[in-house]
Motif scaffolding. Structure first.
Motif, short mmCIF file in Angstrom:
data_model
loop_
_atom_site.label_atom_id
_atom_site.label_comp_id
_atom_site.label_asym_id
_atom_site.label_seq_id
_atom_site.Cartn_x
_atom_site.Cartn_y
_atom_site.Cartn_z
N PRO A 182 0.86 -1.28 0.03
CA PRO A 182 0.10 -0.02 -0.02
C PRO A 182 1.00 1.12 -0.10
O PRO A 182 1.91 1.30 0.33
CB PRO A 182 -0.78 -0.17 1.13
N LYS A 183 0.26 2.41 -0.27
CA LYS A 183 1.00 3.80 -0.52
C LYS A 183 0.05 4.61 0.39
O LYS A 183 -1.09 4.76 0.43
CB LYS A 183 1.00 4.19 -1.77
N VAL A 184 0.63 5.41 1.27
CA VAL A 184 0.22 6.20 2.22
C VAL A 184 0.91 7.71 1.75
O VAL A 184 2.21 7.80 2.02
CB VAL A 184 -0.05 6.25 3.67
N TYR A 185 0.23 8.71 1.09
CA TYR A 185 0.82 9.87 0.82
C TYR A 185 0.80 10.88 1.86
O TYR A 185 -0.46 11.48 2.18
CB TYR A 185 0.34 10.25 -0.55
N LEU A 186 1.83 11.28 2.34
CA LEU A 186 1.91 12.55 3.40
C LEU A 186 1.75 13.96 2.73
O LEU A 186 2.47 14.32 1.90
CB LEU A 186 3.09 12.25 4.31
N VAL A 187 0.75 14.54 3.18
CA VAL A 187 0.36 15.94 2.53
C VAL A 187 0.20 16.87 3.48
O VAL A 187 -0.60 16.82 4.40
CB VAL A 187 -0.68 15.72 1.52
N LEU A 192 0.96 22.56 -0.55
CA LEU A 192 1.11 21.32 -1.33
C LEU A 192 2.22 20.67 -1.84
O LEU A 192 2.82 19.67 -2.10
CB LEU A 192 0.09 21.17 -2.19
N GLU A 193 3.49 21.66 -2.06
CA GLU A 193 4.61 21.36 -2.85
C GLU A 193 5.57 20.47 -1.62
O GLU A 193 6.57 20.15 -2.27
CB GLU A 193 5.42 22.85 -3.21
N LYS A 194 5.36 20.49 -0.34
CA LYS A 194 6.03 19.66 0.42
C LYS A 194 5.45 18.38 0.31
O LYS A 194 4.70 17.79 0.00
CB LYS A 194 5.66 20.23 1.82
N PHE A 195 6.20 17.47 1.21
CA PHE A 195 6.11 16.19 1.51
C PHE A 195 5.87 15.20 0.04
O PHE A 195 6.36 15.33 -0.88
CB PHE A 195 5.06 15.96 2.63
N ASP A 196 4.72 14.41 0.14
CA ASP A 196 4.52 13.58 -0.92
C ASP A 196 3.52 13.97 -1.88
O ASP A 196 3.16 13.08 -2.80
CB ASP A 196 3.99 12.14 -0.52
N PHE A 197 2.99 15.17 -1.92
CA PHE A 197 1.99 15.52 -2.82
C PHE A 197 2.68 15.46 -4.43
O PHE A 197 1.85 15.03 -5.32
CB PHE A 197 1.40 16.76 -2.69
N LEU A 220 -4.82 22.45 -12.18
CA LEU A 220 -4.55 22.75 -10.91
C LEU A 220 -3.70 24.17 -10.75
O LEU A 220 -3.01 24.68 -11.98
CB LEU A 220 -3.32 21.51 -10.40
N PRO A 221 -3.39 24.70 -9.53
CA PRO A 221 -2.56 26.02 -9.42
C PRO A 221 -1.04 25.74 -9.58
O PRO A 221 -0.76 24.36 -9.79
CB PRO A 221 -2.88 26.40 -8.02
N THR A 222 -0.42 26.72 -9.92
CA THR A 222 1.08 26.56 -10.27
C THR A 222 1.71 26.48 -8.95
O THR A 222 2.33 27.45 -8.14
CB THR A 222 1.57 28.03 -10.82
N LEU A 223 1.83 25.18 -8.59
CA LEU A 223 2.02 24.88 -7.12
C LEU A 223 3.90 24.80 -7.03
O LEU A 223 4.59 24.99 -5.97
CB LEU A 223 1.73 23.59 -6.61
N THR A 224 4.39 24.43 -8.15
CA THR A 224 5.87 24.34 -8.09
C THR A 224 6.43 24.71 -9.69
O THR A 224 5.62 24.77 -10.64
CB THR A 224 6.31 22.72 -7.86
N SER A 225 7.77 24.87 -9.50
CA SER A 225 8.51 25.27 -10.89
C SER A 225 8.10 24.18 -11.75
O SER A 225 7.96 24.21 -13.19
CB SER A 225 9.83 25.48 -10.88
N THR A 226 8.18 22.68 -11.48
CA THR A 226 8.05 21.50 -12.24
C THR A 226 6.59 21.66 -12.71
O THR A 226 6.33 21.11 -14.11
CB THR A 226 8.17 20.46 -11.37
N LEU A 227 5.61 22.11 -12.24
CA LEU A 227 4.23 22.12 -12.72
C LEU A 227 4.23 23.10 -13.70
O LEU A 227 3.55 23.02 -14.81
CB LEU A 227 3.14 22.45 -11.59
#
Length: 379
Positions: A182-187, A192-197, A220-227
């Motif tokens: 299983p996967k659990v994503y920490l957010v 949202l740019e932090k942790f597992d999002f 989605l909003p521009t949360l990161t440079s990658t996005l």
């Protein structure tokens, strides 16, 4: 049409459709990307963390118009929908928590909340997931619907150690209940740019049909440079498709395609780009409030006129300038870029491609600067 794009590269699929003279499929793809039809659902207790998570996915803060309120005024068993203020066809759905009763029949809960009408479902929690949530996950998997994700929402009181312990406990519980790997994503809902999002978004994009994954990306909003970079590439695929329609319409007349081949298509694409990259005044001001930056400073980073306002006059000017520049361009290079059937209409194809790609590059550069400063605390 969406299923056609599962597991395929969008641009390559569009090119294949063009080469096979399936212009109506390309038109449908353009419309799907511009409309961004996507529905995400969040299951769980209605508290501050869940509300903040749903708001952040839509680029909103707790005091913004249209934000999910906390405490929620919605009755415990009801489903509530919250559209994105800039992309009304991107909608978040607040689903009640999975009942804790035993015995539990997951089918009844899933039918009641219309579980499978959503593009993806986040099973959100702040401590550990309920056992019955695992039952819902297993039921969805048995029906071959890989759309469910466990999301551990960090609260303001959580420490790095407590979050690590919660995630480990949650994984052990899910394994003991029969889930394999299983996967659990920490957010952290407010950032949202932090942790597992980013990992959650990547897995979600891989599991969605590609046309839907691109629609989600654009909404989605521009949360990161990658996005920002990913949005730019998605818009360039959209530009290529629109340019192909423009270049191919005179060679292969297709009903309804001709109506798209003018500057209004370019205006629609660039307006969508401005909103997707969060370059409009309202989005920039909202981002500044959320990240403690100076609104005037962020607005001043928009050096492209289209980042500030997309007008038909500016778009026509750019299309005319691109067409004028074609005389100096290598016809061989243009021929390599365009679909075979459009080569008889190369001027229209190349002009739109050049003008819109240049505009997208400029707007993305502005968005990159704004995101970098905003995420750096306004420095």
């Amino acid at each position: 049409m969406a299923d056609v794009f599962r597991g395929l590269n969008l641009l390559e699929t569009l090119k294949e459709s063009i080469e096979n003279n399936k212009l109506s499929d390309v038109k449908d793809a353009v419309e799907d990307l511009l409309i961004s039809r996507i529905n995400l659902a969040v299951v769980g207790d209605r508290g501050d963390e869940k509300a903040s998570f749903m708001n952040s996915l839509r680029g909103l803060g707790p005091g913004d118009e249209g934000a999910v309120p906390s405490p929620s005024p919605v009755a415990p068993e009801e489903v509530a929908g919250y559209p994105s203020p800039k992309h009304p066809d991107f909608r978040l759905w607040d689903l009640p928590p999975v009942p804790t009763m035993s015995p539990f029949e997951p089918e009844g809960y899933m039918d009641r909340v219309k579980f499978f009408r959503y593009s993806a479902v986040f099973m959100a929690f702040t401590q550990t997931p309920q056992l019955n949530s695992a039952e819902v996950f297993l039921e969805a998997r048995s029906l071959q619907r890989q759309i469910v994700y466990f999301v551990l929402l960090a609260s303001v009181k959580d420490t790095e150690k407590s979050l690590e312990d919660k995630k480990k406990t949650s994984l052990n519980m899910l394994i003991s209940h029969g889930l394999t790997q299983p996967k659990v994503y920490l957010v952290r809902p407010s950032t949202l740019e932090k942790f597992d999002f980013p990992d959650l978004l990547a897995d979600l994009s891989n599991n969605l049909p590609e046309i839907r994954a691109h629609s989600l990306l654009l909404a989605l909003p521009t949360l990161t440079s990658t996005l920002v970079t990913q949005k730019k590439e998605a818009f360039k695929a959209l530009v290529w498709a629109a340019a192909s329609l423009s270049g191919g319409v005179s060679a292969i007349p297709v009903p309804l395609v001709a109506s798209m081949v003018d500057s209004s298509v370019a205006v629609r694409i660039l307006t969508k780009a401005q909103l997707s990259l969060c370059l409009d005044d309202e989005s920039v001001e909202r981002l500044a409030r959320q990240r403690g930056a100076e609104p005037a400073q962020l607005k001043g980073m928009r050096t492209c006129v289209l980042s500030v306002d997309v007008t038909k006059g500016e778009v026509k000017k750019r299309l005319a300038a691109a067409e004028k520049d074609l005389a100096a361009a290598s016809s061989k290079l243009l021929e390599m870029a365009m679909p075979r059937h459009a080569r008889s209409a190369s001027r229209s194809f190349a002009a739109m491609l050049q003008a819109l790609n240049g505009a997208i590059d400029e707007m993305a550069a502005d968005a990159e600067k704004i995101v970098t400063v905003a995420l750096g605390g306004g420095k």
